[in-house]
Write a protein that holds these residues in place. Structure first.
Motif, short mmCIF file in Angstrom:
data_model
loop_
_atom_site.label_atom_id
_atom_site.label_comp_id
_atom_site.label_asym_id
_atom_site.label_seq_id
_atom_site.Cartn_x
_atom_site.Cartn_y
_atom_site.Cartn_z
N UNK A 169 30.68 45.56 48.00
CA UNK A 169 31.06 44.57 46.74
C UNK A 169 30.87 45.57 45.47
N UNK A 170 31.71 45.97 44.92
CA UNK A 170 32.12 46.54 44.00
C UNK A 170 31.56 45.20 42.38
N UNK A 181 30.72 57.77 35.99
CA UNK A 181 30.76 56.69 36.64
C UNK A 181 32.03 56.56 36.04
N UNK A 182 32.26 56.57 34.85
CA UNK A 182 33.86 56.59 34.69
C UNK A 182 35.51 57.43 35.51
N UNK A 183 34.53 58.52 35.75
CA UNK A 183 35.34 59.49 36.56
C UNK A 183 35.56 58.89 37.77
N UNK A 184 34.13 58.55 38.69
CA UNK A 184 34.27 57.86 39.39
C UNK A 184 35.59 56.83 40.62
N UNK A 200 44.68 38.97 32.06
CA UNK A 200 44.30 40.25 31.73
C UNK A 200 44.53 41.48 33.29
N UNK A 201 44.09 42.50 33.39
CA UNK A 201 44.36 43.83 34.05
C UNK A 201 42.83 44.01 34.40
N UNK A 202 43.05 43.60 36.39
CA UNK A 202 41.77 44.19 37.27
C UNK A 202 42.01 45.25 37.54
N UNK A 203 41.82 46.33 37.63
CA UNK A 203 41.69 48.08 38.02
C UNK A 203 41.67 47.74 39.10
N UNK A 237 33.03 46.44 37.51
CA UNK A 237 33.93 47.76 37.72
C UNK A 237 35.07 47.18 37.82
N UNK A 238 35.82 46.30 37.57
CA UNK A 238 37.35 46.59 37.73
C UNK A 238 38.25 46.61 36.85
N UNK A 239 37.28 46.75 35.11
CA UNK A 239 37.40 47.13 34.15
C UNK A 239 38.53 46.00 33.65
#
Lengths: 91, 481
Positions: free
Chosen positions: B267-268, A7-10, B81-84, B272-274
């Protein structure tokens, strides 16, 4: 501490080989384990640190400055049409 | 659209408002709209290695103003914050936004739908930078990227999922738009993308506490589109569930021409935006002096102005119409400042002025009759120089030919208010129409209008109608004895 290396890689758009997954997965796990030691500390009643530097972020006045020239702006573009960056079609 | 019996819609809106700053959120590049592609860019905009963002003070202040206007709690130490995510419109691979400590939290917005007032709670307002613009060239299988808009300052206003119909959503959007423009927080130009709405829509059986799965309608840039897109989505979800399907959490794009929305991407999940605190930026500290200064500079808001207008004796409806835009309310106040007759001023603005403006597709800002000129005209009604009927003719000439009320009165003459002159005219009409006089005295009181009409005709509409009425009645009644 478990980690889903796929998942991290994706998310990072990285295409890892089986070997790389092994190696990097191990490295990431040891980083997390190292940091995880912090959870042993009793932080009850301690205010969270929001930034290691205890200063307010500097502010600038709302005024306009220099722009890059068009050529400079596009100099690093892998591809351009002379005014825009060109990328593979995204939609 | 009415929602089918047994179903309830749940709508939350995320509205991106472009702040009225000269330069971008974290750099001095220009925010001006319409420049050639990639001419308003600098190393920070393009995310060059080694650059550092420096926060624009004005953007913070504008966000604070909006938060104060909406009753939010202002975080005096907010964070970025950073939204990736990866997308070509995002040069750095992350967007600088706010996550855990947005500048404003809570707050509420009052909306009115069909005369009923409702309060919609807000979740938060946060500062963030805009992304660039993509143009897709499907024929050549490529996309063009323009980073002029990248880094422009935005606030995202997030409502709680508290709206239950498209009408409420549109009312919310209008109310927010009115406030940001009134505060000078944004130009609010929707065609230029200054005010963009994402709508989260779900449906559930009436009475169910749990929320249904939502879809997100992206980037709807007009009030009308929002209403249509939400109605379509509510209908689509209900039909889908009723036919045994399940709503999938996804992002959809509204195509107004086709009248349908289409799935864009799943929708992610939020994580997932870390998000993590941006190490390049420290706390945004708003000290007491700054905070107090902004509080003191807050202008009167549309809702408060509406209440004040009602206090002047205007009806709810009048107050609504006159506070619909700030320019209208300003115009009303300017005229009323001269005339001091709120009801008269309101009637004239809504009747003659807006009528004439509508006919030409103009806004009050572009009115050929300025507030001062209208005030002058209404003053002439007040001191009986002209009757309201004459004032309407005068207004028409002011509107189409730009004449001043004084010049019009000079040319056409003022109202006749001299009792002797009117009385002489009334007597003349009575003498000339013995038959009608007899009928009147015989009980046909409706003929009063006939005599009044003749007098007005003889004076070419200039006799004061009230005086004519009274004199006709009196002189006719005198004949009874």
């Amino acid at each position: 501490m478990d980690i889903d290396i796929d998942q991290v890689a994706a998310l990072a758009r990285l295409d890892l080989s089986t070997e790389e997954r092994e190696v990097l997965g191990g490295q990431l796990r040891s980083i997390l384990e190292h940091v995880d030691q912090l959870s042993a500390v009793d932080t009850e009643g301690v205010e969270a640190t929001r930034h290691p530097i205890p200063l307010a972020t500097p502010l600038r006045e709302d005024s306009r400055g220099e722009h890059l020239s068009h050529d400079e702006a596009l100099a690093n573009a892998p591809e351009s049409d002379g005014s825009s960056f060109v990328v593979p079609r995204v939609v | 659209m009415s929602i089918p019996q047994g179903w309830e819609a749940v709508i939350g809106l995320e509205i991106h408002v472009q702040l009225a700053t000269e330069s971008k959120l974290f750099t001095a590049a220009s925010t001006q709209y319409g420049a050639g592609p990639n001419t308003h860019v600098d190393p920070v905009t393009l995310g060059m290695p080694g650059v550092l963002p420096v926060l624009n003070r004005e953007a913070v202040e504008l966000a604070m103003r909006l938060g104060l206007a909406l009753g939010c709690e202002i975080d005096r130490k907010s964070r970025f914050a950073r939204k990736h995510y990866f997308y070509p419109d995002l040069p750095k691979g992350y967007q600088i936004s706010q996550f855990e400590r947005p500048i404003c939290s809570g707050g509420q917005l009052t909306i009115r739908v069909d005369g009923d007032e409702r309060v919609v709670c807000l979740n938060r307002i946060h500062l963030e930078e805009d992304a660039g613009k993509l143009v897709h060239e499907s024929s050549r299988d490529r996309s063009l990227v323009d980073y002029n808009r990248a880094g422009v300052s935005l606030v995202e206003t997030v409502s709680e999922p508290e709206m239950r119909s498209s009408a409420e959503a549109v009312a919310y959007m209008r109310a927010l738009h009115q406030i940001v423009v009134a505060l000078g927080v944004s130009d609010g130009n929707m065609e230029e993308g200054n005010f963009r709405c994402d709508a989260n829509v779900s449906v559930r059986p009436t009475g169910q506490a749990e929320l249904g799965t939502r879809t997100e309608l992206k980037n709807i840039n007009s009030f009308r589109f929002v209403g249509r897109a939400i109605d379509y989505e509510i209908g689509r979800q209900i039909a889908h569930i009723e036919s045994g399907g399940e709503v999938v959490q996804e992002t959809r794009l509204w195509d107004d021409e086709a009248g349908v929305s289409r799935a864009l991407r799943s929708k992610e999940e939020a994580h997932d935006y870390r998000y993590f605190p941006d190490p390049d930026l420290m706390e945004v500290e708003i000290d007491d002096a700054w905070y107090e200064r902004v509080v003191a500079s807050m202008p009167e808001l549309p809702a408060a102005r509406r209440e004040r207008f009602i206090g002047l004796g205007l009806t709810d409806y009048d107050a609504d119409v006159l506070t619909q835009t700030q320019a209208r309310a300003d115009y009303f106040e300017a005229v009323n400042g001269q005339v001091h007759d709120p009801k008269l001023v309101a009637n004239w603005i809504q009747g003659e002025l807006l009528g004439a403006l509508n006919a030409e597709g103009k806004e009050i800002e572009d009115s050929p009759v300025g507030a001062e000129a209208l005030g002058e005209l209404l003053g002439l009604i007040g001191d009986k120089t002209v009757s309201s009927k004459m004032a309407k003719s005068c207004f028409a000439a002011m509107f189409s030919e730009g004449v001043s009320p004084a010049a019009w009165v000079k040319e056409h003459g003022g109202q006749i208010t001299d009792t002797g002159a009117i009385e002489a005219q009334v007597r003349e009409v009575i003498e000339a129409n013995p038959g009608q006089v007899e009928q009147y005295l015989g009980g046909k009181e409706k003929l009063l209008g006939f005599f009044v009409g003749r007098v007005m005709q003889a004076t070419r509409g200039k006799a004061n109608p009230q005086m004519v009425n009274e004199l006709v009645r009196r002189l006719l009644e005198e004949r009874r004895t």
